[in-house]
Design a protein around this motif. Structure first.
Motif, PDB file in Angstrom:
ATOM      1  N   HIS A 180       0.814  -1.220   0.000  1.00 34.50           N
ATOM      2  CA  HIS A 180       0.000   0.000   0.000  1.00 34.50           C
ATOM      3  C   HIS A 180       0.849   1.272   0.000  1.00 34.50           C
ATOM      4  O   HIS A 180       0.665   2.164   0.823  1.00 34.50           O
ATOM      5  N   LYS A 207      -5.226   7.652  -2.805  1.00 39.78           N
ATOM      6  CA  LYS A 207      -5.183   6.192  -2.859  1.00 39.78           C
ATOM      7  C   LYS A 207      -3.771   5.706  -3.173  1.00 39.78           C
ATOM      8  O   LYS A 207      -2.917   6.470  -3.601  1.00 39.78           O
ATOM      9  N   THR A 208      -3.563   4.412  -2.980  1.00 38.27           N
ATOM     10  CA  THR A 208      -2.285   3.806  -3.342  1.00 38.27           C
ATOM     11  C   THR A 208      -2.167   3.802  -4.862  1.00 38.27           C
ATOM     12  O   THR A 208      -3.091   3.369  -5.555  1.00 38.27           O
TER      13      THR A 208
END
Length: 177
Positions: A76, A95-96
């Motif tokens: 992640h 977000k990743t």
């Protein structure tokens, strides 16, 4: 999702951890093959002579590339150094980032463009020196140093603390905690 830019000192120490671990992973096969080739128990991470040097160099570079891309992909946005210092790579939305952004950030940005100090980049420069001569490798090294300094300045002195590899890939390094 609120994203606090990574503290430059934590970012530096996370990079130092990743540099060390990646160097050991990339260098271990080279030390082994050089030790077997020479019969000497010494630390030699240079490429073996001849055509085999290219093969070993590419294999060691692949280990480094896998380190810098696969850890953040499956952890992640974190490498071991980033995890230790509670940092992560985030896409612009928080977000990743996916594999394409990580390849662009880590391989093109960190290892190729800003690769002044990364061991996998050193291997590529050594292969370039063999293929095209020391002059070409020195020009590449000088360009990498200049781009690395520019990138560090961006990371220290711009409001978002985004380095060249972040701008290239649409990512940023943020606090994970």
């Amino acid at each position: 999702m609120a994203m606090t830019p990574a503290n430059p000192f934590r970012r530096f120490f996370a990079y130092a951890v990743d540099w060390y671990v990646c160097t050991m992973l990339c260098g271990a096969p080279l030390m082994l093959v050089n030790s077997m080739r020479t019969g000497l128990a010494e630390i030699d991470t240079s490429l073996p002579p001849g055509a085999a040097g290219y093969g070993w160099g590419l294999a060691a570079f692949a280990i480094g590339a896998a380190y810098y891309v696969l850890f953040p992909l499956f952890w992640h946005g974190q490498t071991p150094g980033k995890r230790l210092f509670r940092l992560r790579i985030a896409a612009d939305g928080g977000k990743t980032p996916g594999a394409p952004a990580l390849v662009l950030r880590q391989l093109v940005g960190v290892l190729l463009i800003e690769g002044a100090v990364a061991f996998p980049s050193q291997l590529l420069r050594e292969m370039l020196a063999r293929a095209a001569g020391d002059g070409a490798a020195n020009l590449v090294r000088i360009a990498m140093v200049a781009l690395t300094i520019l990138s560090i300045c961006l990371g220290l002195y711009t409001p978002g603390r985004r380095m060249l590899h972040d701008l290239l890939s649409g990512t940023r390094e943020v606090s994970a905690a």
